[in-house]
Design a protein around this motif. Structure first.
Motif, PDB file in Angstrom:
ATOM      1  N   THR A  16       0.823  -1.215   0.000  1.00 52.53           N
ATOM      2  CA  THR A  16       0.000   0.000   0.000  1.00 52.53           C
ATOM      3  C   THR A  16       0.854   1.260   0.000  1.00 52.53           C
ATOM      4  N   ASN A  17       1.930   1.255   0.773  1.00 53.42           N
ATOM      5  CA  ASN A  17       2.803   2.422   0.773  1.00 53.42           C
ATOM      6  C   ASN A  17       3.505   2.594  -0.569  1.00 53.42           C
ATOM      7  N   VAL A  20       0.946   4.195  -2.943  1.00 46.10           N
ATOM      8  CA  VAL A  20       0.750   5.615  -2.647  1.00 46.10           C
ATOM      9  C   VAL A  20       1.958   6.425  -3.120  1.00 46.10           C
ATOM     10  N   PHE A  59      -8.733   3.814  -4.246  1.00 47.15           N
ATOM     11  CA  PHE A  59      -7.708   4.727  -3.759  1.00 47.15           C
ATOM     12  C   PHE A  59      -7.849   4.953  -2.262  1.00 47.15           C
ATOM     13  N   LEU A  60      -9.059   5.211  -1.804  1.00 46.00           N
ATOM     14  CA  LEU A  60      -9.259   5.540  -0.395  1.00 46.00           C
ATOM     15  C   LEU A  60      -8.848   4.396   0.524  1.00 46.00           C
ATOM     16  N   PHE A  63      -5.045   4.363   0.458  1.00 46.34           N
ATOM     17  CA  PHE A  63      -4.535   5.574   1.100  1.00 46.34           C
ATOM     18  C   PHE A  63      -4.626   5.492   2.627  1.00 46.34           C
ATOM     19  N   SER A  95       5.100   7.293   6.705  1.00 46.06           N
ATOM     20  CA  SER A  95       3.793   6.999   6.111  1.00 46.06           C
ATOM     21  C   SER A  95       2.705   7.903   6.684  1.00 46.06           C
ATOM     22  N   THR A  98       3.057  11.290   5.181  1.00 44.09           N
ATOM     23  CA  THR A  98       2.491  11.328   3.826  1.00 44.09           C
ATOM     24  C   THR A  98       0.988  11.563   3.891  1.00 44.09           C
ATOM     25  N   PHE A  99       0.325  10.845   4.776  1.00 46.65           N
ATOM     26  CA  PHE A  99      -1.119  10.985   4.967  1.00 46.65           C
ATOM     27  C   PHE A  99      -1.456  12.400   5.447  1.00 46.65           C
ATOM     28  N   THR A 102      -1.003  15.110   2.813  1.00 44.85           N
ATOM     29  CA  THR A 102      -2.090  15.042   1.832  1.00 44.85           C
ATOM     30  C   THR A 102      -3.360  15.679   2.380  1.00 44.85           C
ATOM     31  N   ARG A 142       5.157  15.016  -0.096  1.00 41.28           N
ATOM     32  CA  ARG A 142       4.516  13.733   0.217  1.00 41.28           C
ATOM     33  C   ARG A 142       5.094  12.596  -0.609  1.00 41.28           C
ATOM     34  N   GLY A 146       6.618   9.449   1.214  1.00 38.38           N
ATOM     35  CA  GLY A 146       6.126   8.140   0.768  1.00 38.38           C
ATOM     36  C   GLY A 146       7.252   7.205   0.384  1.00 38.38           C
TER      37      GLY A 146
END
Length: 161
Positions: A16-17, A20, A59-60, A63, A95, A98-99, A102, A142, A146
């Motif tokens: 997942t990372n 992203v 995506f969600l 993310f 991580s 990054t979140f 965003t 980000r 990431g």
């Protein structure tokens, strides 16, 4: 640290990372440079369309899962006393960063662009000037966080092996 659950968490965190970071990297190297070449009306229209299209479950889920699984993996390493704890904690911090970048920086810019009047070339130009440079700057930040998350997760996997 080994076992089915920790190994599964590590794989999902890395996947997942990676997704992203790769998405944000694609904007750095292709999408933003490509959109730089179009006029203001095309730019605002295209970016609005991209921002609307990305808000999909696929995506969600990725993310949200990226920082959640990175943090879970870090907790598992720390609780286990693993030699990979420092790498996992660093990856989790990257991580989460990054979140946060965003949500705190890029999303508000996206929302402002969605609300902006772009009824003609002059208003589209103003909307673009308010959006493009800060959005690209935060996207670069980000992207770097990431990539650091992915590198940290990979290093944790190697250290735990």
């Amino acid at each position: 640290m080994s076992g089915l659950v920790p190994d599964l968490v590590a794989v999902v965190a890395l996947l997942t990372n990676g997704l992203v970071a790769g998405l944000f990297f694609a904007f750095v190297v292709a999408v933003s440079p490509g959109l730089r070449r179009v006029d203001d009306v095309a730019f605002t229209g295209a970016f609005r369309a991209i921002n609307a299209a990305i808000l999909r479950p696929a995506f969600l889920v990725v993310f949200v899962a990226a920082p959640a699984t990175a943090v879970l993996l870090a907790v598992l390493h720390v609780v286990d006393g693993s030699s990979a704890s420092a790498w996992a904690v660093g990856a989790a911090a990257a991580s989460v960063a990054t979140f946060v970048v965003t949500v705190a920086r890029n999303v508000p810019l996206n929302e402002a662009l969605a609300r902006a009047s772009v009824s003609g070339p002059t208003s589209a130009s103003a909307a673009r000037r308010a959006f493009e440079s800060p959005w690209a700057r935060w996207n670069t930040v980000r992207t770097l966080t990431g990539v650091c998350a992915v590198l940290g997760l990979a290093a944790a996997a190697v250290a735990a092996a």
